[in-house]
Write a protein that holds these residues in place. Sequence first.
Motif, PDB file in Angstrom:
ATOM      1  N   GLN A 146       0.831  -1.210   0.000  1.00  0.00           N
ATOM      2  CA  GLN A 146       0.000   0.000   0.000  1.00  0.00           C
ATOM      3  C   GLN A 146       0.865   1.260   0.000  1.00  0.00           C
ATOM      4  OE1 GLN A 146      -2.352  -0.819   3.477  1.00  0.00           O
ATOM      5  NE2 GLN A 146      -4.094  -1.522   2.235  1.00  0.00           N
ATOM      6  N   LYS A 147       2.002   1.204   0.668  1.00  0.00           N
ATOM      7  CA  LYS A 147       2.910   2.355   0.697  1.00  0.00           C
ATOM      8  C   LYS A 147       3.553   2.578  -0.666  1.00  0.00           C
ATOM      9  CE  LYS A 147       3.832   2.319   5.614  1.00  0.00           C
ATOM     10  NZ  LYS A 147       4.806   2.161   6.691  1.00  0.00           N
ATOM     11  N   ALA A 166       0.831   4.205  -2.757  1.00  0.00           N
ATOM     12  CA  ALA A 166       0.629   5.593  -2.317  1.00  0.00           C
ATOM     13  C   ALA A 166       1.762   6.505  -2.771  1.00  0.00           C
ATOM     14  CB  ALA A 166       0.492   5.642  -0.796  1.00  0.00           C
ATOM     15  N   GLU A 181       1.334   7.086  -6.592  1.00  0.00           N
ATOM     16  CA  GLU A 181       0.161   7.920  -6.852  1.00  0.00           C
ATOM     17  C   GLU A 181       0.406   9.366  -6.428  1.00  0.00           C
ATOM     18  OE1 GLU A 181      -4.330   8.215  -5.137  1.00  0.00           O
ATOM     19  OE2 GLU A 181      -3.666   6.204  -5.767  1.00  0.00           O
ATOM     20  N   THR A 182       1.021   9.553  -5.282  1.00  0.00           N
ATOM     21  CA  THR A 182       1.324  10.903  -4.791  1.00  0.00           C
ATOM     22  C   THR A 182       2.262  11.634  -5.742  1.00  0.00           C
ATOM     23  OG1 THR A 182       0.981  10.241  -2.500  1.00  0.00           O
ATOM     24  CG2 THR A 182       2.313  12.218  -2.867  1.00  0.00           C
TER      25      THR A 182
END
Length: 146
Positions: A46-47, A50, A53-54
Amino acid sequence: MVLAIDRRIGKHAILLAMSNEQEVSSLTIPVQWKSCIGKVGSMDSQKVVAAIETAAKREGIIKTEGYRETHALYHAIMDALSGVTRGQVQLGAVMRTVGLRFAVVRGNPYEDVEEGDWIAVALYGTIGAPVRGSEHETIGLGINHI
C-alpha cells in the motif's frame, strides 16, 4: 492503430526507472508526454502504491480530482507490482521487502491522436527477505489506457 516505434511508452518508463540521474538527463521522450521518477522502499505494498500515486499527482501526470485517471494509474501500478512480486502482490505479510525506483510516463504511443493518452508505470530495484544482502533484482511494468 499503429504503435509508433519511437513512442513505446513502456520502454521509456523502464529506461527512466533503470537509469541513474546522469543517464536520465540524456534520455529523450516525446515532448508532449509527461513523466516523473522517484524511489520507494517498504514492506507494505500500500505504501508503494501511495508513493507512486502521490508523485504522479504532485507532478501533474494525472489530475488530482476525479476518478478515471487515478483508476487508470492504479491498474498500471498493480500490474507493475505483480511483475515485481511474481504475481503475489504481498510484501511484509510474506516476509519480504522492496527497494524500488519508479517511473510514471503518460502520453499517446500511437500515430492516431484519437487513441488518446496511456499511462505506464515501471518499477526496478530489489526484493527479498528483510535482511540486508538477501535481496535480488526485480522489475515490473504496467500499462493502461486513460
